[in-house]
Motif scaffolding. Structure first.
Motif, short mmCIF file in Angstrom:
data_model
loop_
_atom_site.label_atom_id
_atom_site.label_comp_id
_atom_site.label_asym_id
_atom_site.label_seq_id
_atom_site.Cartn_x
_atom_site.Cartn_y
_atom_site.Cartn_z
N GLY B 2 12.05 9.89 -13.52
CA GLY B 2 12.45 8.54 -13.11
C GLY B 2 11.28 7.58 -12.99
N GLY B 3 11.61 6.29 -13.02
CA GLY B 3 10.58 5.28 -12.83
C GLY B 3 10.04 4.76 -14.14
N ASP B 4 9.23 3.73 -14.06
CA ASP B 4 8.72 3.07 -15.25
C ASP B 4 7.65 3.89 -15.96
N ASN B 5 7.03 4.83 -15.24
CA ASN B 5 5.85 5.49 -15.79
C ASN B 5 6.01 6.99 -15.93
N ALA B 6 7.28 7.43 -16.13
CA ALA B 6 7.53 8.87 -16.26
C ALA B 6 7.45 9.26 -17.73
N PRO B 7 7.02 10.50 -18.05
CA PRO B 7 6.53 11.44 -17.04
C PRO B 7 5.03 11.34 -16.77
N GLU B 8 4.29 10.50 -17.50
CA GLU B 8 2.82 10.50 -17.40
C GLU B 8 2.32 10.37 -15.96
N GLU B 9 2.63 9.22 -15.32
CA GLU B 9 2.08 8.96 -13.98
C GLU B 9 2.68 9.89 -12.94
N GLU B 262 -8.28 -5.35 -1.92
CA GLU B 262 -8.02 -4.29 -0.95
C GLU B 262 -6.89 -4.66 -0.01
N LEU B 263 -6.96 -5.91 0.45
CA LEU B 263 -5.95 -6.39 1.38
C LEU B 263 -4.56 -6.38 0.74
N ARG B 264 -4.51 -6.88 -0.50
CA ARG B 264 -3.21 -6.93 -1.14
C ARG B 264 -2.65 -5.54 -1.36
N ASP B 265 -3.53 -4.62 -1.74
CA ASP B 265 -3.10 -3.23 -1.92
C ASP B 265 -2.45 -2.68 -0.66
N ARG B 266 -3.06 -2.99 0.47
CA ARG B 266 -2.55 -2.44 1.72
C ARG B 266 -1.16 -3.01 2.04
N LEU B 267 -0.97 -4.27 1.71
CA LEU B 267 0.30 -4.91 2.02
C LEU B 267 1.35 -4.67 0.94
N ASP B 268 0.88 -4.30 -0.21
CA ASP B 268 1.79 -4.18 -1.33
C ASP B 268 2.75 -3.01 -1.12
N SER B 269 3.98 -3.26 -1.50
CA SER B 269 5.02 -2.27 -1.21
C SER B 269 4.75 -0.93 -1.89
N GLU B 270 4.09 -0.95 -3.03
CA GLU B 270 3.92 0.31 -3.76
C GLU B 270 2.99 1.28 -3.08
N THR B 271 2.14 0.77 -2.22
CA THR B 271 1.12 1.66 -1.67
C THR B 271 1.54 2.32 -0.37
N TYR B 272 2.56 1.79 0.30
CA TYR B 272 2.89 2.44 1.57
C TYR B 272 3.99 3.49 1.43
N GLY B 273 3.86 4.28 0.39
CA GLY B 273 4.80 5.39 0.20
C GLY B 273 6.16 4.87 -0.18
N VAL B 285 12.85 11.67 -1.03
CA VAL B 285 11.84 10.60 -0.97
C VAL B 285 11.95 9.79 -2.25
N ILE B 286 12.22 8.49 -2.11
CA ILE B 286 12.39 7.62 -3.27
C ILE B 286 11.13 6.79 -3.43
N ALA B 287 10.33 7.12 -4.45
CA ALA B 287 9.11 6.36 -4.70
C ALA B 287 9.49 5.07 -5.43
N HIS B 288 8.64 4.08 -5.36
CA HIS B 288 8.84 2.81 -6.05
C HIS B 288 8.94 3.08 -7.55
N GLY B 289 9.88 2.41 -8.23
CA GLY B 289 10.04 2.61 -9.67
C GLY B 289 8.78 2.32 -10.46
N ALA B 290 7.96 1.40 -9.95
CA ALA B 290 6.73 1.03 -10.65
C ALA B 290 5.54 1.85 -10.15
N ALA B 291 5.81 2.87 -9.34
CA ALA B 291 4.72 3.64 -8.73
C ALA B 291 3.82 4.25 -9.79
N GLY B 292 2.53 4.17 -9.57
CA GLY B 292 1.56 4.89 -10.38
C GLY B 292 1.29 6.25 -9.77
N ALA B 293 0.30 6.97 -10.32
CA ALA B 293 0.01 8.32 -9.85
C ALA B 293 -0.22 8.35 -8.34
#
Lengths: 342, 342
Positions: B2-9, B262-273, B285-293
């Motif tokens: 699932g997700g935009d980056n499967a199966p690589e990421e 750094e700040l944006r990363d912390r606030l960005d939805s993809e980084t907080y699990g 556990v449902i990871a963000h569809g755009a989640a990277g590795a």
């Protein structure tokens, strides 16, 4: 007399609205204190004052509307009912102002429930979000009417001919959302005369400008609005912390202080005018309790503009055109008979 | 799959979870493609693969759960039911993952409706918001149970003994809100064993850390979460525009680029699990569809932690302790007879 800075900032803002925008105002409240402030601005006698003994406290809710029949808000409502004013502006607590105006002005005919419209700081023009907190429990037909209220408001404030109306929801496709929202989607997408429905709008699109009017119940709308304010405040707080933490960054921060302030002002809730209570026999502009003179001036200018645009009449026409017929039947209004019918 | 980056990421994130965090994983999906990826990481044969012919598309909703009984998510649920796995992680579309897991894992006994818990990036520790979108229409008792679900989740993820639970509402006082929320306030403030209720929480307090768990229905929670994401994105977009518009500011922007990122990363939805679907016979556990590795790795670590904390058992105990007795009666569960009664 309402808000954290009354009467000083309120009078200062009203004076600026008269001087700079040609607004025609009556100040309602404790006459001696207001006169003193007008003196300071050198305009005593130029702006009429109507005395009111009482004022609603910031924490006072619905009960105050009964307990204080002579509060400045109640007297201002009275002026509207007498035809001596077209709209009222208050920086008082939202709960007290809403309760008092509902009691004194009454809902306008055909409108099921009132709604508070707020202008979100989108570009190139603001997006109207309603309801921001007047009516928590809604029916699908209420949301259709909110679309009519918001359309009337957007037509007057933005000059658009057919403002695009979106429904705040948790997905873009039809069939998304809770029961009330799903049914409201059906009603809106089946075609409502005068309403340009463009579909569901998600929370992250509130500030994207995809719609000119976004409709939701007062519970969700209030949560969304406050969430937005909190998130923007947090982002700037983090930014400040981040800027001062790195030595190399400190120089940049000094250079940017002015840009940052301007930006925050634009996004800050106090600067984009107040909420407007729609659906009553008169327009009520609720300025932020912490509003300074500038916020009061914009609230007065907004009230003037809505009154000049005959918002109450326009709402009546828009609501009458919607197909919220179950409501009409329940409230004893007869449907127009089909003239072709034998 | 699932997700935009499967199966690589997804595979890269899973490999990192095994290598860096000692997670024990089974990869479910198209075996040849997964094996190829594992080869690239030089770990072929070290991480078991269970083949699944099908995969849910990102746009597929509830129907997919019936149409695709052999999707990778359905097979992963099967592994949980067999006791071969304790939790599943997917970056697939939320609607499809939720529908498939509900159908295959079933709601755990005593839990009325499932909820998605999301960790908001507050300091010093995250705040758990639920429901972020699994259950739009709730009853007051459902919200009490969500408080139990969130308490169990916060205990495991933050280590707190008695996490503070707030109710998302449109005012701080009792009596505020829509009908369901008002009644939920009553139930929660009357004392629920094991739940440390601290009262109403408004939208602008979501990121303030006043509560460790914030409870709401899936409609409001989803709107609030997406509104927050949209507001933060807009604030940073405006900031970027503001920084590049002024000549003096451009220098500062160059200096601060790293801090901002750094700040944006912390606030960005993809980084907080990811979000976690709670209340089923197994943790999803449902990871963000755009989640990277990196996003996949944190989702795997979160799943591992929740499974190690026996989240399903803990939820059962917490829910059993709540006084949602009307629900018990309606669902035929007998109340414990009082042993002192004749």
């Amino acid at each position: 007399m309402g808000g954290d800075n009354a009467p000083e900032e309120v009078v200062a803002g009203a004076v600026a609205a008269v001087r700079e925008h040609g607004a025609r105002l009556v100040l309602v409240g404790q006459a001696p204190r207001i006169r003193q402030q007008l003196d300071l601005h050198g305009v005593a006698g130029e702006i009429p004052i109507v005395h009111a003994d009482e004022a609603l406290g910031m924490g006072e809710g619905a009960l105050a509307s009964w307990r204080k029949p002579r509060s400045s808000v109640a007297i201002a409502c009275h002026l509207i009912r007498q035809g001596r004013a077209s709209a009222l502006v208050s920086a008082g607590g939202t709960a007290g102002v809403v309760a008092t105006s509902r009691l004194r002005l009454k809902g306008q005919q055909g409108v099921m429930r009132p709604a508070i419209a707020v202008a979100l700081p989108t570009r190139p023009r603001p997006t109207v979000l309603l309801d921001a907190g007047a009516t928590s429990d809604v029916r699908p037909e209420t949301l259709v009417q909110f679309a009519a209220l918001g359309t009337a408001y957007a037509e007057i404030t933005t000059g658009l001919q057919r403002p695009r109306v979106g429904l705040l929801n948790i997905g873009s496709e039809p069939g998304k959302g809770d029961k009330v929202t799903r049914k409201a989607y059906e009603l809106l997408s089946s075609g409502q005369p005068g309403i340009e429905f463009v579909g569901n709008v998600e929370g992250d699109q509130l500030l994207s400008g995809v719609a000119d009017v976004i409709v939701t119940d007062g519970f969700t709308g209030n949560v969304a609005l406050k969430t937005m304010e909190g998130a923007v405040r947090m982002a700037f707080g983090e930014l400040r912390a981040s800027l001062s933490s790195a030595r190399t960054a400190r120089l940049g921060a000094a250079l940017q202080r002015r840009q940052l302030r301007e930006l925050r002002d634009r996004l800050d809730s106090e600067t984009y005018g107040g909420g407007v209570l729609l659906g009553l026999n008169g327009t009520v502009v609720i300025a932020h309790g912490a509003a300074g003179a500038r916020g009061i001036t914009s609230a007065c200018v907004l009230a003037q503009r809505l009154a000049a645009g005959a918002i109450v009449d326009r709402i009546r026409d828009h609501v009458a055109a919607t197909r919220t017929s179950r409501f009409r039947r329940q409230h004893g209004e007869k449907e127009q008979p089909d003239p072709g019918q034998p």
